[in-house]
Design an enzyme around this catalytic site. Structure first.
Site, PDB file in Angstrom:
ATOM      1  N   LYS A  50       0.871  -1.183   0.000  1.00 58.25           N
ATOM      2  CA  LYS A  50       0.000   0.000   0.000  1.00 58.25           C
ATOM      3  C   LYS A  50       0.901   1.224   0.000  1.00 58.25           C
ATOM      4  O   LYS A  50       2.050   1.160   0.453  1.00 58.25           O
ATOM      5  CB  LYS A  50      -0.894   0.005   1.247  1.00 58.25           C
ATOM      6  N   ASN A  99     -15.774   6.089  -4.984  1.00 57.99           N
ATOM      7  CA  ASN A  99     -15.777   4.982  -5.936  1.00 57.99           C
ATOM      8  C   ASN A  99     -16.506   3.754  -5.394  1.00 57.99           C
ATOM      9  O   ASN A  99     -17.374   3.182  -6.050  1.00 57.99           O
ATOM     10  CB  ASN A  99     -14.316   4.648  -6.289  1.00 57.99           C
ATOM     11  N   GLY A 102      -5.611   2.746  -7.446  1.00 54.81           N
ATOM     12  CA  GLY A 102      -6.187   3.871  -6.699  1.00 54.81           C
ATOM     13  C   GLY A 102      -6.666   3.460  -5.317  1.00 54.81           C
ATOM     14  O   GLY A 102      -6.659   2.288  -4.945  1.00 54.81           O
ATOM     15  N   ASP A 103      -7.060   4.440  -4.540  1.00 56.68           N
ATOM     16  CA  ASP A 103      -7.708   4.253  -3.238  1.00 56.68           C
ATOM     17  C   ASP A 103      -8.331   5.618  -2.938  1.00 56.68           C
ATOM     18  O   ASP A 103      -8.558   6.416  -3.862  1.00 56.68           O
ATOM     19  CB  ASP A 103      -6.690   3.814  -2.167  1.00 56.68           C
ATOM     20  N   THR A 119     -14.964  -2.831  -6.924  1.00 59.20           N
ATOM     21  CA  THR A 119     -14.980  -2.979  -5.459  1.00 59.20           C
ATOM     22  C   THR A 119     -16.417  -2.921  -4.941  1.00 59.20           C
ATOM     23  O   THR A 119     -16.833  -3.766  -4.135  1.00 59.20           O
ATOM     24  CB  THR A 119     -14.114  -1.903  -4.789  1.00 59.20           C
TER      25      THR A 119
HETATM   26  P1  NDP Z   1     -12.963   7.745  -2.613  1.00 59.03           P
HETATM   27  O1  NDP Z   1     -11.912   8.760  -2.392  1.00 59.03           O
HETATM   28  O2  NDP Z   1     -13.504   7.545  -3.979  1.00 59.03           O
HETATM   29  O3  NDP Z   1     -14.201   8.016  -1.636  1.00 59.03           O
HETATM   30  C1  NDP Z   1     -14.041   8.048  -0.272  1.00 59.03           C
HETATM   31  C2  NDP Z   1     -15.352   8.461   0.341  1.00 59.03           C
HETATM   32  O4  NDP Z   1     -15.276   8.307   1.752  1.00 59.03           O
HETATM   33  C3  NDP Z   1     -15.698   9.916   0.087  1.00 59.03           C
HETATM   34  O5  NDP Z   1     -17.092  10.042   0.071  1.00 59.03           O
HETATM   35  C4  NDP Z   1     -15.086  10.605   1.307  1.00 59.03           C
HETATM   36  O6  NDP Z   1     -15.688  11.847   1.635  1.00 59.03           O
HETATM   37  C5  NDP Z   1     -15.376   9.602   2.382  1.00 59.03           C
HETATM   38  N1  NDP Z   1     -14.367   9.709   3.429  1.00 59.03           N
HETATM   39  C6  NDP Z   1     -13.036   9.505   3.312  1.00 59.03           C
HETATM   40  N2  NDP Z   1     -12.415   9.741   4.469  1.00 59.03           N
HETATM   41  C7  NDP Z   1     -13.378  10.095   5.314  1.00 59.03           C
HETATM   42  C8  NDP Z   1     -13.381  10.452   6.685  1.00 59.03           C
HETATM   43  N3  NDP Z   1     -12.231  10.497   7.375  1.00 59.03           N
HETATM   44  N4  NDP Z   1     -14.564  10.742   7.258  1.00 59.03           N
HETATM   45  C9  NDP Z   1     -15.719  10.700   6.554  1.00 59.03           C
HETATM   46  N5  NDP Z   1     -15.783  10.373   5.249  1.00 59.03           N
HETATM   47  C10 NDP Z   1     -14.627  10.072   4.654  1.00 59.03           C
HETATM   48  O7  NDP Z   1     -12.361   6.368  -2.031  1.00 59.03           O
HETATM   49  P2  NDP Z   1     -12.815   4.879  -2.341  1.00 59.03           P
HETATM   50  O8  NDP Z   1     -14.276   4.827  -2.539  1.00 59.03           O
HETATM   51  O9  NDP Z   1     -11.918   4.340  -3.385  1.00 59.03           O
HETATM   52  O10 NDP Z   1     -12.406   4.143  -0.980  1.00 59.03           O
HETATM   53  C11 NDP Z   1     -13.309   4.024   0.138  1.00 59.03           C
HETATM   54  C12 NDP Z   1     -12.848   2.911   1.040  1.00 59.03           C
HETATM   55  O11 NDP Z   1     -12.800   1.669   0.302  1.00 59.03           O
HETATM   56  C13 NDP Z   1     -11.449   3.068   1.644  1.00 59.03           C
HETATM   57  O12 NDP Z   1     -11.418   2.463   2.912  1.00 59.03           O
HETATM   58  C14 NDP Z   1     -10.577   2.236   0.693  1.00 59.03           C
HETATM   59  O13 NDP Z   1      -9.380   1.824   1.290  1.00 59.03           O
HETATM   60  C15 NDP Z   1     -11.509   1.081   0.420  1.00 59.03           C
HETATM   61  N6  NDP Z   1     -11.225   0.321  -0.778  1.00 59.03           N
HETATM   62  C16 NDP Z   1     -11.179   0.912  -2.002  1.00 59.03           C
HETATM   63  C17 NDP Z   1     -10.929   0.167  -3.134  1.00 59.03           C
HETATM   64  C18 NDP Z   1     -10.987   0.743  -4.496  1.00 59.03           C
HETATM   65  O14 NDP Z   1     -10.914  -0.032  -5.463  1.00 59.03           O
HETATM   66  N7  NDP Z   1     -11.145   2.050  -4.668  1.00 59.03           N
HETATM   67  C19 NDP Z   1     -10.600  -1.273  -3.034  1.00 59.03           C
HETATM   68  C20 NDP Z   1     -10.776  -1.827  -1.698  1.00 59.03           C
HETATM   69  C21 NDP Z   1     -11.045  -1.039  -0.629  1.00 59.03           C
HETATM   70  P3  NDP Z   1     -14.847  13.226   1.447  1.00 59.03           P
HETATM   71  O15 NDP Z   1     -14.762  13.417  -0.023  1.00 59.03           O
HETATM   72  O16 NDP Z   1     -15.625  14.259   2.156  1.00 59.03           O
HETATM   73  O17 NDP Z   1     -13.495  12.980   2.079  1.00 59.03           O
END
Ligand code: NDP
Length: 438
Positions: A119, A234, A158-159, A203
């Site tokens: 990571k 995402n 990405g993440d 995901t």
């Molecule tokens: P994005 O950046 O696309 O979206 C993240 C979302 O979560 C946004 O709505 C963001 O809101 C919110 N968020 C992030 N941090 C916080 C926080 N501290 N408090 C409240 N809301 C928060 O990320 P992803 O959708 O890609 O990832 C989301 C989760 O899924 C993570 O845990 C990631 O590790 C996990 N994941 C992702 C994968 C992928 O393929 N993308 C694969 C496997 C797991 P705001 O914009 O306001 O910050």
């Protein structure tokens, strides 16, 4: 052993939490395999093979120099090249990257796609930055990271905070500094230049496929059920999409400013427009849709639903939230995000008989589809959307079976935490044992 690891990695609470969860659940596997203990597998598996931290200087639009910190933790390559996403978020630190990298080892093992765990990321915050600033940051980040990557070495994706735009800039700079169009060194690329169909959706879709498999063990399904979802990035967007395709109704979405409830069911086109196109706050959704209301503060988990899909970030669902969901009749929880549920929340779900899918199984669809992207890049093939979705679906069935069967085998039927951790751990440990002390 856990106490020694905590002392060795002082000040890294998220990493401790992730280690604890794995170590406490693999005891039955260790009883069967004393050779793992004799060969120091535990001591080795909690120590990353390599950790890189570096300065990322860049110039903002007002010509001021900014400095961020970059990370890449290459945790374990026993099963294949390092694989795992990059996160750009102001909360990123070594502890967060190590917890994510550690989880990734086991998640990747469960996919059976021959990929190791890693990571990376930075404490850079893309919110409110111009495209030009994001590009300059990504270029500076890659100016260091490129020397540690490669299709047979380490393949990021990405993440949080790293989507199609960032991946484009990162890949472009890698190509520039290495003079190689090495498609297989990054996944999540645009579909016009080496990216795989369904990677964007994978995901979220995968987490819902996993939920459907859990329901099937009780002769139930998603059809007709309501879902409460956190996040609006995402993972959340495509989890909502798949819930709707399978006949469920998703009621909520959130971001760090609050959440929206839409009793008529989320309007996905509107959510995508606001989050993917206009990049606005979630409150804009409620401003444009009469059936929705925006709640600032509070907890999205107070909204009743039969399915809960935490899909925002780590430690976002507490014991209090779990109790609220349980008293409102939740039947299944699947972690779209990594480690979103606190340990006592997980125990509460399990004690209440709620189906609980831990992130390393439930959200493995993203990295699994990244592995499919690597296969297509290596063989110069392109699979269409429905073929790719079928492959994802099959992989998620396989992840579910691996976790379900291991839970049975180790005397904890229905406990997907024990099942996922033991199935994955044994696979990685076997490979480490066979490859000697390295
Ligand atoms: P994005 O950046 O696309 O979206 C993240 C979302 O979560 C946004 O709505 C963001 O809101 C919110 N968020 C992030 N941090 C916080 C926080 N501290 N408090 C409240 N809301 C928060 O990320 P992803 O959708 O890609 O990832 C989301 C989760 O899924 C993570 O845990 C990631 O590790 C996990 N994941 C992702 C994968 C992928 O393929 N993308 C694969 C496997 C797991 P705001 O914009 O306001 O910050």
């Amino acid at each position: 052993m856990y106490q020694t690891a905590v002392a060795r990695n002082a000040g890294e609470p998220e990493f401790h939490q992730a280690m604890h969860e794995v170590l406490e659940s693999i005891a039955p596997a260790l009883d069967e395999h004393p050779e793992f203990l004799e060969s120091g597998i535990l001591e080795r598996i909690v120590e990353p093979e390599r950790q890189v931290m570096f300065r990322v200087p860049w110039t903002d639009d007002r010509n001021r120099v900014q400095v961020n910190r970059g990370f890449r933790v290459q945790f374990n390559s026993a099963l294949g090249p390092y694989k795992g996403g990059l996160r750009f978020h102001p909360t990123v630190n070594l502890s967060i990257i190590k917890f994510l990298g550690f989880e990734q080892i086991f998640k990747n093992a469960l996919t059976a796609q021959g990929i190791g765990g890693a990571k990376g990321g930075s404490d850079f915050d893309p919110h409110g930055k111009s495209d030009a600033e994001i590009m300059r940051f990504c270029q500076s980040f890659m100016n260091e990271l490129y020397r540690h990557l490669g299709e047979h070495t380490d393949v990021p994706a990405g993440d949080i905070g790293v989507g199609a735009r960032e991946i484009g800039y990162l890949f472009g700079q890698y190509r520039k500094v290495t003079n190689r169009h090495e498609s297989g060194m990054f996944t999540g690329k645009g579909t016009g230049w080496g990216g795989a169909e369904v990677r964007t959706e994978a995901t979220g879709y995968g987490a819902v496929f996993f939920t459907e498999e859990m329901f099937a063990t009780r002769n139930a399904s998603i059809d007709g059920k309501t879902a409460v979802v956190s996040g609006s990035g995402n993972v959340a967007i495509y989890a909502i999409e798949k819930v709707q395709q399978l006949g469920g109704k998703a009621l909520t979405a959130s971001d760090s400013s609050g959440y929206i409830v839409d009793e008529a069911g989320i309007d996905l086109d509107l959510l995508k427009q606001i989050k993917e196109v206009e990049r606005l706050r979630i409150s804009s959704y409620a401003e444009r849709r009469t059936s929705a209301r925006f709640v600032s503060g509070g907890s999205v988990w107070d909204v009743p639903g039969q399915i809960a899909l935490p899909s925002a970030t780590q430690n976002e669902l507490s014991l209090r939230d779990a109790k609220a969901l349980i008293s409102n009749g939740v039947e299944a929880v699947a972690e779209g995000a990594n480690m979103p549920c606190l340990p006592d929340a997980v125990h509460a779900f399990q004690q209440a008989g709620v189906l609980f899918g831990p992130g390393k199984a439930a959200n493995a669809g993203g990295v699994a589809t990244s592995a499919l992207e690597m296969s297509q890049n290596a063989s110069r093939q392109r699979w269409n959307f429905s073929d790719s979705e079928d492959r994802l679906h099959n992989i998620m069935r396989g992840v579910h079976s691996a976790a379900f069967e291991a839970a049975d085998r180790y005397g904890r039927p229905g406990d997907y935490v024990v099942g996922a951790n033991t199935a994955a751990f044994v696979k990685v440990a076997d490979a480490m044992l066979a490859q000697g002390v390295i």
